[in-house]
Design a protein around this motif. Structure first.
Motif, PDB file in Angstrom:
ATOM      1  N   ASP A  87      22.149  56.418 -23.651  1.00  0.00           N
ATOM      2  CA  ASP A  87      22.742  56.468 -24.991  1.00  0.00           C
ATOM      3  C   ASP A  87      21.769  57.069 -25.999  1.00  0.00           C
ATOM      4  O   ASP A  87      22.174  57.674 -26.984  1.00  0.00           O
ATOM      5  CB  ASP A  87      23.144  55.066 -25.446  1.00  0.00           C
ATOM      6  CG  ASP A  87      24.368  54.556 -24.709  1.00  0.00           C
ATOM      7  OD1 ASP A  87      24.627  53.343 -24.768  1.00  0.00           O
ATOM      8  OD2 ASP A  87      25.066  55.381 -24.080  1.00  0.00           O
ATOM      9  N   ASP A  88      20.443  56.911 -25.760  1.00  0.00           N
ATOM     10  CA  ASP A  88      19.421  57.511 -26.625  1.00  0.00           C
ATOM     11  C   ASP A  88      18.193  57.748 -25.760  1.00  0.00           C
ATOM     12  O   ASP A  88      17.423  56.828 -25.482  1.00  0.00           O
ATOM     13  CB  ASP A  88      19.098  56.596 -27.807  1.00  0.00           C
ATOM     14  CG  ASP A  88      18.250  57.295 -28.855  1.00  0.00           C
ATOM     15  OD1 ASP A  88      18.254  56.850 -30.016  1.00  0.00           O
ATOM     16  OD2 ASP A  88      17.560  58.288 -28.522  1.00  0.00           O
ATOM     17  N   ILE A  89      18.022  58.974 -25.296  1.00  0.00           N
ATOM     18  CA  ILE A  89      16.948  59.284 -24.351  1.00  0.00           C
ATOM     19  C   ILE A  89      15.582  59.033 -24.964  1.00  0.00           C
ATOM     20  O   ILE A  89      14.593  58.764 -24.250  1.00  0.00           O
ATOM     21  CB  ILE A  89      17.080  60.754 -23.853  1.00  0.00           C
ATOM     22  CG1 ILE A  89      16.219  60.974 -22.623  1.00  0.00           C
ATOM     23  CG2 ILE A  89      16.756  61.728 -24.981  1.00  0.00           C
ATOM     24  CD1 ILE A  89      16.640  60.145 -21.441  1.00  0.00           C
ATOM     25  N   ARG A  90      15.509  59.068 -26.290  1.00  0.00           N
ATOM     26  CA  ARG A  90      14.218  58.838 -26.952  1.00  0.00           C
ATOM     27  C   ARG A  90      13.727  57.419 -26.748  1.00  0.00           C
ATOM     28  O   ARG A  90      12.538  57.140 -26.854  1.00  0.00           O
ATOM     29  CB  ARG A  90      14.344  59.143 -28.447  1.00  0.00           C
ATOM     30  CG  ARG A  90      14.748  60.593 -28.747  1.00  0.00           C
ATOM     31  CD  ARG A  90      15.123  60.763 -30.193  1.00  0.00           C
ATOM     32  NE  ARG A  90      16.233  59.892 -30.553  1.00  0.00           N
ATOM     33  CZ  ARG A  90      16.797  59.857 -31.762  1.00  0.00           C
ATOM     34  NH1 ARG A  90      16.329  60.661 -32.723  1.00  0.00           N
ATOM     35  NH2 ARG A  90      17.797  59.056 -32.007  1.00  0.00           N
ATOM     36  N   VAL A 111      18.124  66.297 -28.782  1.00  0.00           N
ATOM     37  CA  VAL A 111      18.796  65.592 -27.699  1.00  0.00           C
ATOM     38  C   VAL A 111      18.681  64.092 -27.948  1.00  0.00           C
ATOM     39  O   VAL A 111      17.576  63.550 -28.023  1.00  0.00           O
ATOM     40  CB  VAL A 111      18.182  65.941 -26.327  1.00  0.00           C
ATOM     41  CG1 VAL A 111      18.854  65.133 -25.218  1.00  0.00           C
ATOM     42  CG2 VAL A 111      18.301  67.427 -26.062  1.00  0.00           C
ATOM     43  N   VAL A 112      19.864  63.436 -28.086  1.00  0.00           N
ATOM     44  CA  VAL A 112      19.888  61.974 -28.240  1.00  0.00           C
ATOM     45  C   VAL A 112      20.663  61.381 -27.052  1.00  0.00           C
ATOM     46  O   VAL A 112      20.090  60.809 -26.138  1.00  0.00           O
ATOM     47  CB  VAL A 112      20.513  61.569 -29.590  1.00  0.00           C
ATOM     48  CG1 VAL A 112      20.520  60.048 -29.722  1.00  0.00           C
ATOM     49  CG2 VAL A 112      19.721  62.196 -30.742  1.00  0.00           C
ATOM     50  N   SER A 113      22.011  61.545 -27.068  1.00  0.00           N
ATOM     51  CA  SER A 113      22.791  61.162 -25.888  1.00  0.00           C
ATOM     52  C   SER A 113      22.480  62.147 -24.772  1.00  0.00           C
ATOM     53  O   SER A 113      22.446  63.362 -24.990  1.00  0.00           O
ATOM     54  CB  SER A 113      24.287  61.188 -26.204  1.00  0.00           C
ATOM     55  OG  SER A 113      24.613  60.190 -27.117  1.00  0.00           O
ATOM     56  N   TYR A 114      22.253  61.630 -23.550  1.00  0.00           N
ATOM     57  CA  TYR A 114      21.780  62.482 -22.457  1.00  0.00           C
ATOM     58  C   TYR A 114      22.504  62.103 -21.160  1.00  0.00           C
ATOM     59  O   TYR A 114      22.622  60.923 -20.826  1.00  0.00           O
ATOM     60  CB  TYR A 114      20.278  62.301 -22.299  1.00  0.00           C
ATOM     61  CG  TYR A 114      19.640  63.081 -21.176  1.00  0.00           C
ATOM     62  CD1 TYR A 114      19.299  62.449 -19.976  1.00  0.00           C
ATOM     63  CD2 TYR A 114      19.369  64.435 -21.311  1.00  0.00           C
ATOM     64  CE1 TYR A 114      18.705  63.160 -18.943  1.00  0.00           C
ATOM     65  CE2 TYR A 114      18.769  65.149 -20.290  1.00  0.00           C
ATOM     66  CZ  TYR A 114      18.433  64.510 -19.104  1.00  0.00           C
ATOM     67  OH  TYR A 114      17.842  65.203 -18.093  1.00  0.00           O
ATOM     68  N   LEU A 115      22.999  63.119 -20.460  1.00  0.00           N
ATOM     69  CA  LEU A 115      23.667  62.906 -19.176  1.00  0.00           C
ATOM     70  C   LEU A 115      23.245  64.031 -18.243  1.00  0.00           C
ATOM     71  O   LEU A 115      23.496  65.201 -18.517  1.00  0.00           O
ATOM     72  CB  LEU A 115      25.190  62.905 -19.344  1.00  0.00           C
ATOM     73  CG  LEU A 115      26.021  62.788 -18.061  1.00  0.00           C
ATOM     74  CD1 LEU A 115      25.708  61.478 -17.338  1.00  0.00           C
ATOM     75  CD2 LEU A 115      27.509  62.872 -18.386  1.00  0.00           C
TER      76      LEU A 115
END
Length: 505
Positions: A87-90, A111-115
């Protein structure tokens, strides 16, 4: 979505086209802001190299950076081990651990949400990684992940098929390998949901897959060696001439909507794509045609247009009737309170009639029948009866055409209003008997009031009801009405033509 990928494979087999389609499709359908597909290919020297495609952002957004390394975040996907969804790669504990950037490089897309989904074939070969991102948190859920994984699975098949074809071209001396590649391609064509047809430049059918049999009704044995014009309506034969002209010039025809004919004679709406087929020297020797059945979509669009036109027509009619009611009521009302009350009641009768038309609009078909006379009578007169025994409706019920509902609703409302003010429905013991029957092509209705106040004869003055009768009977219903003021009570004889009502065939 998936059939579009399969279609690209069967018609082009161009690896760049396939991976770009996969990237665009996954980014769009997942709701991502941007996406990238990093994939592995062999160059002419059979050395492994990595390329990529981008969707939702300019290529410059990635080209200024080095290829991603197998960091803790990237490794599970690049190794084909697992999906990474955040939901937040950070905030991921694996993020930002390595020099020199300790996270995303300066100037990188946010990039925040990441898939990230590995693209792995059934044999376990890792073809690459499909990365989808958004600059807002929590944009991807489990359903999105499953959908992108499905796209990645199709991408793996597509890439593998493209590689097989390239390998077959490089190793043309091996007939066994070439036959295997052709067999794989044939399996794709045969399992396609779309009709895929091969033909010569004189429109003679050479191949005819199972979907073509289902769509057009002819078996492969019936069509191979025969002219394709068997499925083209006579008034559309000129289209085939134009298509062949384009194919001879090496031009592709994409998403051409037309009509073709089934073996049993019924017509089918199709979307057609045609590509030239070339021999080893690049000379056009035939064409590959893909046809998709779009009859259901066409019929749905036509039905929607018809319903919109019908709705527009009814709304205009209602506005016209309401305008007439306002004018007539204003001339006959004794006070503004009377005007407001009577106008509300009359518009209420229109609303009841409109409710009875709704099945035509919301049902699966439109038959032209809105309601029956019994239903309309009970809807309009129901509010005036305190006990069910006061209203008796007998005789033969008959369907009404939608055009007659509004004038009849207003006419019945005026009859009922007068009965409630001056007639049988104005006292507790009064009764109303309505009898319907058909005489030839006419509807005959006898309205009989009994048990009301004593009737002394025909009223000396006429009001709104008389104006309304003139409007509805002469202009709309083309009928007649007669009143009889007997000592026992009022009797009304109404007669109007029974309109033809369409029924489904």
């Amino acid at each position: 979505m998936f059939s579009k990928i399969a279609l690209t494979v069967s018609t082009g087999l161009d690896l760049q086209e396939v991976v770009q389609l996969v990237t665009d499709t996954a980014t769009e359908w997942s709701g991502g802001k941007f996406g990238a597909f990093f994939y592995n290919v062999l160059d002419e020297q059979n050395e492994l190299m990595q390329l990529y495609t981008v969707s939702g952002a300019p290529i410059e957004a990635f080209s200024v950076f080095d290829m991603p390394r197998k960091t803790a975040v990237f490794a599970p996907t690049f190794d084909g081990v697992s999906v990474v969804r955040s939901d937040d790669i950070r905030k991921d504990p694996r993020y930002g651990k390595l020099a020199p950037h300790y996270g995303m490089p300066k100037g990188h897309l946010p990039v925040v949400s990441y898939l990230a989904v590995p693209v792995v074939s059934a044999s376990g070969k890792v073809h690459g990684s499909l990365l989808i991102a958004h600059d807002e948190p929590a944009k991807f859920d489990a359903e999105t992940e499953a959908m992108v994984c499905a796209i990645a699975a199709h991408a793996a098949v597509a890439i593998e098929n493209a590689e097989l074809i390239k390998q077959a071209q490089r190793e043309a001396q091996s007939s066994r390998q070439a036959q295997e590649a052709v067999a794989k391609l044939a399996a794709i064509v045969e399992s396609s949901d779309d009709a895929i047809i091969g033909k010569t430049l004189d429109s003679t059918v050479q191949t005819w897959n199972a979907s073509a049999e289902r769509l057009f009704g002819y078996s492969a044995e019936e069509m191979i060696g025969q002219p394709l014009t068997r499925i083209i309506p006579e008034d559309r034969l000129h289209e085939e001439d134009k298509i062949l002209e384009n194919i001879r010039r090496g031009e592709r025809i994409q998403h051409f909507e037309t009509i073709r004919q089934h073996k049993d004679g019924h017509l089918i709406h199709v979307s057609v794509s045609v590509s030239p087929l070339r021999d080893a020297d690049g000379v056009v020797v035939g064409a590959s045609k893909i046809a998709r059945n779009i009859t259901a979509q066409k019929l749905a669009a036509e039905k929607q247009t018809l319903l919109l036109r019908e709705t527009n027509h009814r709304i205009k009619n209602l506005f016209s009737v309401v305008g007439g009611l306002v004018s007539l009521s204003a001339r006959m009302a004794d006070s503004k309170d009377d005007l407001a009350r009577e106008l509300r009641q009359r518009i209420g009768a229109l609303a009841l009639a409109h409710d009875l038309t709704m099945p035509d609009v919301t049902g699966s078909t439109s038959t032209g029948t809105c309601a029956t006379i019994f239903e309309l009578l009970r809807a309009v007169i129901g509010p005036y009866e305190h006990e069910t025994s006061r209203l008796i409706v007998t005789g033969e019920d008959m369907p009404l055409a939608s055009r007659d509902l509004t004038p009849l609703a207003l006419l019945f409302h005026e009859f009922a209003t007068n009965a409630a003010k001056y007639g049988a429905l104005s006292v507790d013991g009064g009764r109303l008997h309505i009898r319907l029957h058909k005489e030839g092509e006419n509807v005959c209705m006898k309205w009989t009031e009994r048990g009301g106040p004593a009737v002394t004869g025909k009223p000396e003055t006429t009001g709104f009801g008389s104006k309304l009768e003139q409007f509805t009977l002469q202009a709309s219903l083309r009928g007649t009405v007669e009143r009889h003021w007997d000592a026992e009570g009022l009797t009304i004889d109404l007669r109007f033509p029974l309109p033809p009502v369409r029924t489904e065939g």
